[in-house]
Design an enzyme around this catalytic site. Structure first.
Site, PDB file in Angstrom:
ATOM      1  N   GLU A  47       0.827  -1.067   0.084  1.00 55.64           N
ATOM      2  CA  GLU A  47      -0.156   0.003   0.060  1.00 55.64           C
ATOM      3  C   GLU A  47       0.863   1.361  -0.035  1.00 55.64           C
ATOM      4  O   GLU A  47       1.884   1.554   0.542  1.00 55.64           O
ATOM      5  CB  GLU A  47      -1.001  -0.081   1.199  1.00 55.64           C
ATOM      6  CG  GLU A  47      -1.623   1.167   1.111  1.00 55.64           C
ATOM      7  CD  GLU A  47      -2.820   1.192   2.395  1.00 55.64           C
ATOM      8  OE1 GLU A  47      -2.728   0.425   3.047  1.00 55.64           O
ATOM      9  OE2 GLU A  47      -3.830   2.185   2.168  1.00 55.64           O
ATOM     10  N   CYS A 239      -6.624   1.050   2.709  1.00 51.17           N
ATOM     11  CA  CYS A 239      -7.467   2.183   2.658  1.00 51.17           C
ATOM     12  C   CYS A 239      -7.856   3.189   1.324  1.00 51.17           C
ATOM     13  O   CYS A 239      -8.445   3.595   0.850  1.00 51.17           O
ATOM     14  CB  CYS A 239      -7.384   3.005   3.813  1.00 51.17           C
ATOM     15  SG  CYS A 239      -7.762   2.243   5.450  1.00 51.17           S
ATOM     16  N   ASN A 373     -12.083  -3.127   0.552  1.00 53.16           N
ATOM     17  CA  ASN A 373     -11.176  -3.551   1.310  1.00 53.16           C
ATOM     18  C   ASN A 373     -11.706  -3.700   2.759  1.00 53.16           C
ATOM     19  O   ASN A 373     -12.319  -4.890   2.968  1.00 53.16           O
ATOM     20  CB  ASN A 373     -10.180  -2.207   1.586  1.00 53.16           C
ATOM     21  CG  ASN A 373      -9.145  -2.338   2.427  1.00 53.16           C
ATOM     22  OD1 ASN A 373      -8.099  -3.538   2.547  1.00 53.16           O
ATOM     23  ND2 ASN A 373      -8.826  -1.139   3.203  1.00 53.16           N
ATOM     24  N   GLU A 374     -11.715  -2.766   3.764  1.00 47.77           N
ATOM     25  CA  GLU A 374     -12.324  -2.958   4.848  1.00 47.77           C
ATOM     26  C   GLU A 374     -13.464  -2.386   5.013  1.00 47.77           C
ATOM     27  O   GLU A 374     -13.647  -1.465   5.502  1.00 47.77           O
ATOM     28  CB  GLU A 374     -11.350  -2.239   5.944  1.00 47.77           C
ATOM     29  CG  GLU A 374     -10.007  -3.017   6.387  1.00 47.77           C
ATOM     30  CD  GLU A 374      -9.102  -2.436   7.503  1.00 47.77           C
ATOM     31  OE1 GLU A 374      -9.249  -1.197   7.854  1.00 47.77           O
ATOM     32  OE2 GLU A 374      -8.111  -2.976   7.916  1.00 47.77           O
TER      33      GLU A 374
HETATM   34  O1  AHR Z   1      -2.253  -0.894   6.651  1.00 47.67           O
HETATM   35  C1  AHR Z   1      -2.717   0.001   6.898  1.00 47.67           C
HETATM   36  C2  AHR Z   1      -3.979   0.034   6.815  1.00 47.67           C
HETATM   37  O2  AHR Z   1      -4.688  -0.752   7.445  1.00 47.67           O
HETATM   38  C3  AHR Z   1      -4.632  -0.324   5.642  1.00 47.67           C
HETATM   39  O3  AHR Z   1      -4.934   0.606   4.641  1.00 47.67           O
HETATM   40  C4  AHR Z   1      -6.184  -0.736   6.050  1.00 47.67           C
HETATM   41  O4  AHR Z   1      -6.670  -1.854   5.234  1.00 47.67           O
HETATM   42  C5  AHR Z   1      -5.967  -1.022   7.239  1.00 47.67           C
HETATM   43  O5  AHR Z   1      -6.932  -0.544   8.402  1.00 47.67           O
END
Ligand code: AHR
Length: 656
Positions: A47, A239, A373-374
């Site tokens: 990321e 994110c 994602n989340e």
């Molecule tokens: O790894 C950092 C963040 O942690 C990522 O963007 C997210 O998916 C998680 O909350």
């Protein structure tokens, strides 16, 4: 009665082979080969956080190279007569800098670029400079390009320079090679207008180390990934997939095609943590989806792109109006279908042709795609459903990865797993950034998972020590202990990726991370070494390993021991984490062998331990905490060894 007799007979035989009564016996069944360990089992998650892309893995050294940041000269210092214009040759990146005659022969016009926390250059290496330029009125012009040591007290601030002649009204790409004779982690790139009375326009100013892998990836960082032998490569987040709002979600279509024409995106990690605020953190998309696919191929991983499901980051948006209504998801679903065409389509397709034009006519063989994602609440499955429906129709060959939300357990987790099952997701992405107690309690996490339905992708995890939310050996040991449970359950756990991957020592927002770096150096953390050991000794199939008839999961009475075993051809790898503060004698008792079988012989052992429990490697001492290979001999059906206190061990045996 028969069974009891048999148990005593077995216990007696074991006791005979494992002579020492204090020793814990680990029975390893060689007769029944267990589930295959997927090649995707241990991987990496990338990321763009902590300057992982621009300023990190992406080898470009110039910040805001196309003058597209909201403040066009962010990252630059202009001197003399510089104007920013917006009718440049690249429609999605229209800005460029106009350098005009300063009006006096002793005055100067030009630009300094500060790079990312400076521009790191090394003596003796070459640096490829390039720029798109023109002389707007026609005729001849020139620039002088220098690498400047701003801290220098010497006679010359610059330590290397070159002159680039620019001619004509047409935009053209010009190049030069700089060869610094000095090493400087924080140099500045300086560009002077170097032709009297001329005006010169500059666009997409670039400086890349000559040793960058494919001219794209910073060499040492790419090597640190390749050395992990990752089986799966999840990208581009996290994110940033979702965006603080929908407009700033990661739009893969903006990240492909010529780099000069990729519009920048804001990076949410610029402002997510006000105490770690980086006002100039943007995504150039220079490291875009093509580069992610290519890197996957180079390091031998399966690519796993994650796309927006139409929900902007739920942590940042409570209001449903922030998200895409379900009946307006069409373009998002089309993005997913087009991505598959970009990765796998023939060169006669629109997106396949673009891939070919970028240098890769062969398909990238994409097999997995994550949607969301989340995410949490019903608004997620509601949006995932039409994606699944469309993808099953158009691309039944693609495995779909859904999400169980940001938490390792709890209401949302319990709600989402059945929903993923109902929707027919192939894998479910679980995330757990949790403290020591959690990692110690989760050795058996997957032993009781439902074997029917989606497989598990442990997509983001790291031990976040209580009061010690930074990299240290102890956290890595607990990760190693937990991972024995992933391995033992390889029938259901098909992928696992530690997170996050990279962090710049001057630009981090989130700790711990797997690999740290500054402008010239990098360091592999203790957690990296744990991941490396799992990748190196992945094996092909699980073997049943028990102590007193049950798996070794750190459960009560097991004295902080966690263990798993795998088979790799004739080799057997046994991983043991001793999370206790006491050294423990073990006996590996190989069962399921015929009477005439000679048994196994010890090949070697790898021990990972450190008395610097709450420390990690540093850039100055990158190898302070590393595993050591040790001899491990002996042969037979039972072999003994002592595992040191607070250590992770890999024992290698060979079947004779
Ligand atoms: O790894 C950092 C963040 O942690 C990522 O963007 C997210 O998916 C998680 O909350």
């Amino acid at each position: 009665m028969k069974a009891i007799k048999f148990f005593f007979a077995l216990a007696a035989a074991t006791a005979a082979l494992c002579a020492n009564a204090q020793t814990k016996v680990f029975d390893i069944d060689l007769k029944k080969v267990g589930a295959p360990i997927q090649p995707t089992m241990y991987g990496i998650f990338f990321e763009d956080i902590n300057y992982a892309a621009d300023g990190g893995l992406y080898a470009e050294l110039v910040k805001n190279r196309s003058f597209e940041f909201p403040y066009a000269l962010q990252g630059w210092k202009a001197f003399g007569k510089v104007e920013i214009c917006d009718d440049g040759p690249f429609d999605r990146c229209p800005h460029y800098a106009r350098l005009k005659d300063p009006g006096h022969r002793d005055k100067q016009t030009g630009l300094d670029n500060e790079g990312f926390f400076g521009i790191g250059v090394e003596a003796g290496k070459s640096y490829d400079f390039s720029v798109w330029a023109r002389v707007p009125d026609g005729g001849e012009g020139a620039i002088r390009v220098e690498l400047v040591n701003t801290a220098s007290n010497g006679e010359n601030q610059f330590f290397t320079q070159d002159r680039v002649r620019i001619s004509g009204k047409e935009w053209k790409k010009y190049t030069a090679t700089l060869r610094p004779g000095v090493t400087d982690p924080k140099a500045v790139l300086r560009i002077f207008l170097d032709a009297p009375r001329a005006t010169v326009d500059l666009e997409h100013v670039s400086l890349v180390p000559g040793d960058a892998l494919e001219g794209i990836y910073r060499k040492d960082l790419a090597q640190a990934l390749a050395d992990l032998h990752p089986g799966i490569f999840r990208f581009p987040g996290g994110c940033i997939v979702e965006g603080t709002d929908l407009d700033t979600r990661y739009n893969w279509k903006n990240s492909v095609g010529p780099v000069e024409n990729r519009p920048i995106n804001e990076n949410r990690w610029e402002y997510t943590f006000p105490h770690r605020f980086f006002p100039d953190y943007f995504q150039s998309y220079g490291l875009g989806f093509y580069e992610f696919f290519l890197l996957s191929e180079i390091i031998g991983s399966e690519p796993l792109p994650i796309l927006s499901c139409g929900l902007a980051c739920q942590f940042q948006n409570d209001d449903i109006s922030a998200h895409v209504p379900v009946d307006e998801l069409g373009p998002y679903i089309q993005d997913a279908i087009d991505l598959i065409e970009f990765a796998n389509g023939g060169t006669d397709t629109k997106w396949g042709a673009l891939r070919a034009s970028m240098g890769h006519p062969e398909p990238f063989n994409l097999k997995y795609l994550g949607i969301g994602n989340e995410q949490w609440d019903s608004i997620y499955p509601e949006r995932l459903a039409p994606f699944v429906e469309a993808l099953r129709k158009t691309h039944p060959e693609i495995k779909i990865v859904g999400s169980s939300g940001p938490n390792s357990e709890g209401d949302q987790f319990d709600y989402l797993w059945p929903e993923m099952r109902r929707l027919g997701a192939d894998l479910v992405d679980e995330h757990f950034y949790r403290p020591e107690t959690w990692f110690l309690s989760q050795g058996a996490r997957y032993d009781s998972y439902d074997r029917k339905g989606p497989k598990v992708f442990a997509g983001e995890y790291a031990c976040h020590g209580t009061g010690r939310k930074y990299n240290h050996f102890h956290a890595s040991l607990l990760e190693a202990a937990f991972m024995t449970g992933l391995e033992r359950n390889a029938d259901i756990v098909h992928m696992a990726t530690y997170a996050p991957l990279f962090a710049h020592v001057e630009g981090w927002q989130w700790r711990p991370d797997l690999i740290w770096f500054d402008n010239l150096r990098s360091m592999r953390t203790a957690s990296w070494h744990v991941q490396h050991l799992y990748g190196e000794y992945r094996g092909e199939n699980v073997l049943r390993l028990t102590s007193a008839g049950v798996p070794v999961t750190g459960a009560e009475g097991q004295d902080g021991l966690f263990a798993s075993a795998v088979k790799d051809g004739n080799l057997i790898y046994v991983k043991v984490a001793n999370t206790s503060e006491t050294a423990q004698p073990l006996c590996f008792n190989f069962t399921g062998l015929k009477k005439k079988d000679p048994g196994v012989k010890g090949v070697k052992r790898v021990v990972f331990t450190s008395d610097r429990l709450y420390e990690d490697n540093t850039l100055d001492e990158p190898d302070a905490i590393v595993p050591s290979e040790q001899a491990f001999t002996g042969s037979g059906k039972a072999l003994e060894a002592v595992v040191p206190a607070l250590s992770f061990n890999v024992f290698v045996f060979e079947k004779e």
